[in-house]
Design a protein around this motif. Structure first.
Motif, PDB file in Angstrom:
ATOM      1  N   LEU A 296      13.705   1.684  12.057  1.00 52.23           N
ATOM      2  CA  LEU A 296      12.641   2.097  11.445  1.00 52.23           C
ATOM      3  C   LEU A 296      12.515   1.443   9.888  1.00 52.23           C
ATOM      4  O   LEU A 296      13.705   1.510   9.328  1.00 52.23           O
ATOM      5  N   LEU A 297      11.497   1.001   9.376  1.00 49.70           N
ATOM      6  CA  LEU A 297      11.233   0.535   8.130  1.00 49.70           C
ATOM      7  C   LEU A 297      10.147   1.410   7.465  1.00 49.70           C
ATOM      8  O   LEU A 297       9.143   1.453   8.338  1.00 49.70           O
ATOM      9  N   VAL A 298      10.300   2.046   6.447  1.00 49.34           N
ATOM     10  CA  VAL A 298       9.478   3.110   5.721  1.00 49.34           C
ATOM     11  C   VAL A 298       9.084   2.260   4.529  1.00 49.34           C
ATOM     12  O   VAL A 298       9.689   2.125   3.513  1.00 49.34           O
ATOM     13  N   ILE A 299       7.884   2.060   4.488  1.00 51.67           N
ATOM     14  CA  ILE A 299       7.330   1.403   3.017  1.00 51.67           C
ATOM     15  C   ILE A 299       6.286   2.398   2.320  1.00 51.67           C
ATOM     16  O   ILE A 299       5.293   2.704   2.856  1.00 51.67           O
ATOM     17  N   GLU A 300       6.539   2.624   1.071  1.00 53.31           N
ATOM     18  CA  GLU A 300       5.643   3.564   0.243  1.00 53.31           C
ATOM     19  C   GLU A 300       5.067   2.471  -1.088  1.00 53.31           C
ATOM     20  O   GLU A 300       5.840   1.989  -1.525  1.00 53.31           O
ATOM     21  N   VAL A 301       3.560   2.464  -1.045  1.00 61.15           N
ATOM     22  CA  VAL A 301       3.064   1.797  -1.772  1.00 61.15           C
ATOM     23  C   VAL A 301       1.924   2.330  -2.529  1.00 61.15           C
ATOM     24  O   VAL A 301       1.508   3.249  -2.189  1.00 61.15           O
ATOM     25  N   PRO A 302       1.565   1.989  -3.975  1.00 59.78           N
ATOM     26  CA  PRO A 302       0.396   2.510  -4.470  1.00 59.78           C
ATOM     27  C   PRO A 302      -0.920   2.056  -3.646  1.00 59.78           C
ATOM     28  O   PRO A 302      -1.107   1.050  -2.971  1.00 59.78           O
ATOM     29  N   SER A 303      -1.757   2.998  -3.511  1.00 63.19           N
ATOM     30  CA  SER A 303      -2.851   2.793  -2.854  1.00 63.19           C
ATOM     31  C   SER A 303      -4.355   2.226  -3.535  1.00 63.19           C
ATOM     32  O   SER A 303      -4.831   2.746  -4.653  1.00 63.19           O
ATOM     33  N   ALA A 304      -4.939   1.091  -3.009  1.00 57.73           N
ATOM     34  CA  ALA A 304      -6.078   0.410  -3.500  1.00 57.73           C
ATOM     35  C   ALA A 304      -7.291   1.681  -3.290  1.00 57.73           C
ATOM     36  O   ALA A 304      -8.232   1.256  -3.744  1.00 57.73           O
ATOM     37  N   SER A 305      -7.117   2.385  -2.545  1.00 59.89           N
ATOM     38  CA  SER A 305      -8.160   3.388  -2.317  1.00 59.89           C
ATOM     39  C   SER A 305      -8.143   4.616  -2.867  1.00 59.89           C
ATOM     40  O   SER A 305      -8.615   5.699  -2.557  1.00 59.89           O
ATOM     41  N   ASP A 306      -7.036   4.677  -3.687  1.00 63.13           N
ATOM     42  CA  ASP A 306      -7.223   5.961  -4.676  1.00 63.13           C
ATOM     43  C   ASP A 306      -8.377   6.285  -5.178  1.00 63.13           C
ATOM     44  O   ASP A 306      -9.441   5.556  -5.467  1.00 63.13           O
ATOM     45  N   ALA A 307      -8.649   7.625  -4.948  1.00 67.92           N
ATOM     46  CA  ALA A 307     -10.124   8.308  -5.077  1.00 67.92           C
ATOM     47  C   ALA A 307     -10.564   8.114  -6.684  1.00 67.92           C
ATOM     48  O   ALA A 307     -11.641   7.972  -7.110  1.00 67.92           O
TER      49      ALA A 307
ATOM     50  N   ALA B 166      -6.704  12.870   1.954  1.00 64.16           N
ATOM     51  CA  ALA B 166      -6.112  12.360   2.803  1.00 64.16           C
ATOM     52  C   ALA B 166      -7.132  12.138   4.211  1.00 64.16           C
ATOM     53  O   ALA B 166      -7.012  10.976   4.765  1.00 64.16           O
ATOM     54  N   GLU B 167      -7.950  12.993   4.670  1.00 62.43           N
ATOM     55  CA  GLU B 167      -8.935  12.823   5.598  1.00 62.43           C
ATOM     56  C   GLU B 167      -9.772  11.627   5.443  1.00 62.43           C
ATOM     57  O   GLU B 167     -10.364  10.931   6.378  1.00 62.43           O
ATOM     58  N   ASN B 168     -10.050  11.214   4.277  1.00 59.95           N
ATOM     59  CA  ASN B 168     -11.180  10.211   3.749  1.00 59.95           C
ATOM     60  C   ASN B 168     -10.232   8.958   3.334  1.00 59.95           C
ATOM     61  O   ASN B 168     -10.756   8.172   2.726  1.00 59.95           O
ATOM     62  N   LYS B 169      -8.763   8.952   3.466  1.00 59.25           N
ATOM     63  CA  LYS B 169      -8.149   7.890   3.027  1.00 59.25           C
ATOM     64  C   LYS B 169      -8.341   7.644   1.575  1.00 59.25           C
ATOM     65  O   LYS B 169      -8.147   6.417   1.143  1.00 59.25           O
ATOM     66  N   LEU B 170      -8.153   8.376   0.725  1.00 63.07           N
ATOM     67  CA  LEU B 170      -8.175   8.380  -0.687  1.00 63.07           C
ATOM     68  C   LEU B 170      -7.217   8.648  -1.731  1.00 63.07           C
ATOM     69  O   LEU B 170      -7.257   8.916  -2.949  1.00 63.07           O
ATOM     70  N   CYS B 171      -6.079   8.926  -0.964  1.00 62.50           N
ATOM     71  CA  CYS B 171      -4.977   9.257  -1.492  1.00 62.50           C
ATOM     72  C   CYS B 171      -4.197   8.185  -2.614  1.00 62.50           C
ATOM     73  O   CYS B 171      -4.703   6.995  -2.303  1.00 62.50           O
ATOM     74  N   ASP B 172      -3.417   8.466  -3.322  1.00 64.65           N
ATOM     75  CA  ASP B 172      -2.847   7.490  -4.339  1.00 64.65           C
ATOM     76  C   ASP B 172      -1.710   6.603  -3.925  1.00 64.65           C
ATOM     77  O   ASP B 172      -1.253   5.777  -4.279  1.00 64.65           O
ATOM     78  N   THR B 173      -1.249   7.308  -2.691  1.00 64.14           N
ATOM     79  CA  THR B 173      -0.010   6.660  -1.986  1.00 64.14           C
ATOM     80  C   THR B 173      -0.218   6.177  -0.429  1.00 64.14           C
ATOM     81  O   THR B 173      -0.785   7.301   0.113  1.00 64.14           O
ATOM     82  N   VAL B 174       0.099   4.813  -0.140  1.00 64.51           N
ATOM     83  CA  VAL B 174       0.013   4.918   1.510  1.00 64.51           C
ATOM     84  C   VAL B 174       1.442   4.622   1.904  1.00 64.51           C
ATOM     85  O   VAL B 174       2.325   4.084   1.043  1.00 64.51           O
ATOM     86  N   ILE B 175       1.699   5.322   2.848  1.00 68.75           N
ATOM     87  CA  ILE B 175       3.122   5.148   3.598  1.00 68.75           C
ATOM     88  C   ILE B 175       2.903   4.483   4.878  1.00 68.75           C
ATOM     89  O   ILE B 175       2.154   5.204   5.905  1.00 68.75           O
ATOM     90  N   GLY B 176       3.869   3.524   5.205  1.00 61.79           N
ATOM     91  CA  GLY B 176       3.696   2.750   6.374  1.00 61.79           C
ATOM     92  C   GLY B 176       5.024   3.007   7.317  1.00 61.79           C
ATOM     93  O   GLY B 176       6.098   2.933   6.446  1.00 61.79           O
ATOM     94  N   ILE B 177       4.863   3.422   8.418  1.00 62.53           N
ATOM     95  CA  ILE B 177       6.299   3.418   9.109  1.00 62.53           C
ATOM     96  C   ILE B 177       6.330   2.418  10.122  1.00 62.53           C
ATOM     97  O   ILE B 177       5.224   2.350  11.185  1.00 62.53           O
ATOM     98  N   PHE B 178       7.207   1.546  10.185  1.00 60.95           N
ATOM     99  CA  PHE B 178       7.194   0.462  11.222  1.00 60.95           C
ATOM    100  C   PHE B 178       8.396   0.263  11.952  1.00 60.95           C
ATOM    101  O   PHE B 178       9.607   0.766  11.395  1.00 60.95           O
ATOM    102  N   THR B 179       8.503  -0.499  13.113  1.00 59.52           N
ATOM    103  CA  THR B 179       9.877  -0.808  13.741  1.00 59.52           C
ATOM    104  C   THR B 179      10.063  -2.046  13.669  1.00 59.52           C
ATOM    105  O   THR B 179       9.046  -2.963  13.632  1.00 59.52           O
ATOM    106  N   CYS B 180      11.260  -2.417  13.948  1.00 57.90           N
ATOM    107  CA  CYS B 180      11.785  -3.941  13.905  1.00 57.90           C
ATOM    108  C   CYS B 180      11.799  -4.296  15.176  1.00 57.90           C
ATOM    109  O   CYS B 180      12.057  -3.675  16.059  1.00 57.90           O
TER     110      CYS B 180
END
Length: 153
Positions: A43-54, A139-153
């Motif tokens: 698994l690869l977990v990536i945490e980044v600042p969100s461009a959709s921040d409220a 979170a329900e409106n995708k307006l949080c300050d952080t996005v976390i993606g979980i991916f498989t290799c």
């Protein structure tokens, strides 16, 4: 007299009942098999600042935008763009999460004072139920300050 009212030495057992133990043993074997499968999956977990921040998209807060877009923050991501970059690099998306790092008081302070740190100044808004509800709405409106993606290799 109740069984547990006597001393343990007085309670020699002639009958042993194994209740649901075999089920647990079978489940344990399945769990071991799942663990072996997970060992093969990376698994690869990536945490980044969100461009959709409220503060950027909903409140259009100029002070926050100026604060956020600086030389070390070359990129902000949405769920869509993070997914796109990861999949282009050969990863498969497992899950995308919204995470709100800063509470309601911080947002209110940005809106009123144009600067961070409101959670340390306006502590009256630091109530657990209020914070969780605000984070849930974001979170329900995708307006949080952080996005976390979980991916498989």
């Amino acid at each position: 007299m109740d069984f547990w009212d006597k001393n343990l030495e007085d309670n020699l057992l002639n009958l042993l009942i194994i209740y649901l133990l075999l089920l647990a043993i079978c489940d344990r074997e399945r769990e071991r098999e799942r663990e072996r499968e997970r060992e093969r999956e990376r698994l690869l977990v990536i945490e980044v600042p969100s461009a959709s921040d409220a503060l950027i998209t909903l409140y259009n807060n100029t002070a926050f935008s100026t604060f956020t877009y600086w030389s070390c923050h070359l990129y902000l991501f949405t769920e869509k763009t993070l997914r796109m970059y990861a999949e282009k690099a050969g990863f498969t998306t497992v899950k995308m999460l919204q995470y709100q790092r800063y509470p309601l008081a911080n947002h209110l302070f940005w809106l009123a004072q144009g600067k961070p740190g409101g959670q340390h100044v306006w502590m009256l808004f630091n109530r657990p139920g209020l914070i969780e509800e605000y984070e849930k709405v974001l979170a329900e409106n995708k307006l949080c300050d952080t996005v976390i993606g979980i991916f498989t290799c």
